[in-house]
Enzyme design. Structure first.
Site, mmCIF file in Angstrom:
data_model
loop_
_atom_site.group_PDB
_atom_site.id
_atom_site.type_symbol
_atom_site.label_atom_id
_atom_site.label_comp_id
_atom_site.label_asym_id
_atom_site.label_seq_id
_atom_site.Cartn_x
_atom_site.Cartn_y
_atom_site.Cartn_z
ATOM 1 N N HIS A 202 0.827 -1.207 0.000
ATOM 2 C CA HIS A 202 0.000 0.000 0.000
ATOM 3 C C HIS A 202 0.861 1.257 0.000
ATOM 4 O O HIS A 202 1.579 1.523 0.968
ATOM 5 C CB HIS A 202 -0.859 -0.058 1.269
ATOM 6 N N ARG A 203 0.838 1.977 -1.092
ATOM 7 C CA ARG A 203 1.655 3.191 -1.285
ATOM 8 C C ARG A 203 3.154 2.849 -1.191
ATOM 9 O O ARG A 203 3.967 3.654 -0.735
ATOM 10 C CB ARG A 203 1.282 4.275 -0.279
ATOM 11 N N GLU B 58 1.358 -0.680 -4.812
ATOM 12 C CA GLU B 58 0.095 0.034 -4.998
ATOM 13 C C GLU B 58 0.390 1.511 -5.234
ATOM 14 O O GLU B 58 1.238 2.104 -4.536
ATOM 15 C CB GLU B 58 -0.787 -0.129 -3.755
ATOM 16 N N ASP C 226 -1.444 5.340 -5.983
ATOM 17 C CA ASP C 226 -2.606 6.229 -6.146
ATOM 18 C C ASP C 226 -2.252 7.281 -7.179
ATOM 19 O O ASP C 226 -1.177 7.882 -7.110
ATOM 20 C CB ASP C 226 -2.916 6.934 -4.816
ATOM 21 N N HIS D 31 -1.553 10.168 -2.735
ATOM 22 C CA HIS D 31 -2.843 9.733 -2.199
ATOM 23 C C HIS D 31 -3.822 10.893 -2.035
ATOM 24 O O HIS D 31 -4.958 10.829 -2.511
ATOM 25 C CB HIS D 31 -2.658 9.026 -0.854
ATOM 26 N N GLU E 220 -4.511 2.853 -8.589
ATOM 27 C CA GLU E 220 -5.842 3.392 -8.257
ATOM 28 C C GLU E 220 -6.063 4.744 -8.919
ATOM 29 O O GLU E 220 -5.235 5.647 -8.790
ATOM 30 C CB GLU E 220 -5.981 3.538 -6.734
ATOM 31 N N GLN F 238 -7.634 -0.344 -9.839
ATOM 32 C CA GLN F 238 -8.692 -0.305 -8.823
ATOM 33 C C GLN F 238 -9.236 1.119 -8.717
ATOM 34 O O GLN F 238 -8.540 2.096 -9.021
ATOM 35 C CB GLN F 238 -8.119 -0.732 -7.470
HETATM 36 O O1 G3P Z 1 -6.308 -0.286 -2.338
HETATM 37 C C1 G3P Z 1 -7.199 0.139 -1.401
HETATM 38 C C2 G3P Z 1 -6.795 1.353 -0.726
HETATM 39 O O2 G3P Z 1 -5.675 1.889 -1.338
HETATM 40 C C3 G3P Z 1 -7.876 2.351 -0.704
HETATM 41 O O3 G3P Z 1 -7.626 3.248 0.272
HETATM 42 O O4 G3P Z 1 -7.453 5.589 0.769
HETATM 43 O O5 G3P Z 1 -5.450 4.183 0.947
HETATM 44 O O6 G3P Z 1 -6.326 4.772 -1.264
HETATM 45 P P1 G3P Z 1 -6.666 4.498 0.155
HETATM 46 CA CA CA Z 2 -5.036 3.525 -2.770
#
Ligand code: G3P
Ligand code: CA
Length: 297
Positions: free
Chosen positions: A44-45, A71, A73, A86, A153, A189
């Site tokens: 995540h990130r 991941e 954003d 993000h 994302e 996503q």
């Molecule tokens: O992949 C799911 C997650 O990234 C969504 O939450 O707010 O961290 O982008 P957020």
């Molecule tokens: Ca995300």
């Protein structure tokens, strides 16, 4: 003489066939990421528990820790560059202020995207992080190429018209939509079903994950999941909001389940037992015995 001729033909055929087989194995040797029996670690990130989120350092560390995916954003700058961040505003993760969409790429590049982390997380701080830049998607794809798997994302797609088209173009330009890449080398996503259906119209082969805001008093219906199945291969709910009923319905619908954000080993293991197909985590070493002992740089 005839026997020698036939033997030569058979040998030539066997050599040709084995060469073809080797080529075939080479072409398909990258592992298929989206399989029911595989449990994915989606960083995540990047390795954002250990390094400033959405920096190349964070992604590199995640890869080093063995994450299956990084991941990312996506936001878009004033001059149309896709960048990894993000928040809509730069305030939390840089030394600047204001909306990403009001910055040109050149202006965004002047910001320090690492020092905030050193202040907030002194236990994981590093002089190396000071002055890190916000990376563009182009830079990320150029850095990792086909050696990483990407879990991207689309953030606030309504504020960034055209972001889906630009994303597909960049993936294509970097060879990440080639047919011989493993299934799931790129996953996209979004919380926005509109953004995902736009992508699905542009390219039917990219696996999509519908992120879901699960509400406490409202059950997700089979009908909703069947609708999601028309364009996506899976769902991404907040893990603490998931119920057994939800997991059962998702599995019955034949959708992958990638809950976020799971930062402890025990819940990650329970989720795996429940039928989740991976976790989105800030700690890319979450399932490692060595969790917390950051890999030395
Ligand atoms: O992949 C799911 C997650 O990234 C969504 O939450 O707010 O961290 O982008 P957020
Ligand atoms: Ca995300």
């Amino acid at each position: 003489m005839k026997k020698v001729f036939v033997t030569s033909i058979v040998l030539a055929f066997l050599i040709g066939a084995s060469f073809f087989t080797v080529k075939l194995i080479e072409a398909t040797s990258q592992e298929d990421m989206l399989k029911e029996d595989k449990f994915l670690i989606i960083a995540h990130r990047g390795a954002s528990g250990y390094a400033p989120e959405h920096t190349l350092e964070s992604y590199k560390l995640a890869k080093k820790m063995g994450a299956d995916y990084i991941e990312i954003d996506l936001q878009m700058t004033k001059d149309g560059e896709l960048v990894a961040m993000h928040d809509e505003k730069v305030n939390r993760t840089t030394n600047g202020k204001g909306y990403v969409k009001d910055y040109t790429l050149k202006e965004l590049k002047q910001l320090d995207a690492g020092s905030w982390f050193n202040k907030k997380f002194p236990n994981h701080s590093s002089p190396h992080y000071k002055g890190l830049q916000v990376p563009t998607l182009k830079e990320i794809l150029k850095t990792f190429g086909s050696k990483a798997n990407y879990y991207i994302e689309t953030k606030h797609p309504k504020d960034h018209p055209g972001m889906e088209k630009e994303l597909i173009t960049l993936l294509d330009q970097h060879g990440l939509l080639d047919g011989d890449l493993a299934k799931g080398a790129v996953v996209i996503q979004s919380f926005s079903s509109e953004s995902l259906t736009n992508i699905h119209k542009l390219n039917k082969d990219i696996p999509l994950i519908q992120l879901q805001h699960l509400k406490k008093n409202k059950k997700v219906t089979k009908k909703e999941l069947a609708e999601i199945k028309t364009y996506a291969v899976g769902v991404g709910p907040k893990f603490s909001r998931m119920s057994k009923d939800y997991v059962k319905k998702v599995k019955e619908a034949g959708l992958f389940l990638h809950p976020y954000t799971v930062n402890e080993k025990e819940p990650a293991q329970s989720l795996q037992e429940m039928g989740a197909n991976g976790v989105i985590t800030n700690f890319a070493d979450i399932l490692s015995e060595e969790k917390g002992k950051r890999a030395s740089r």
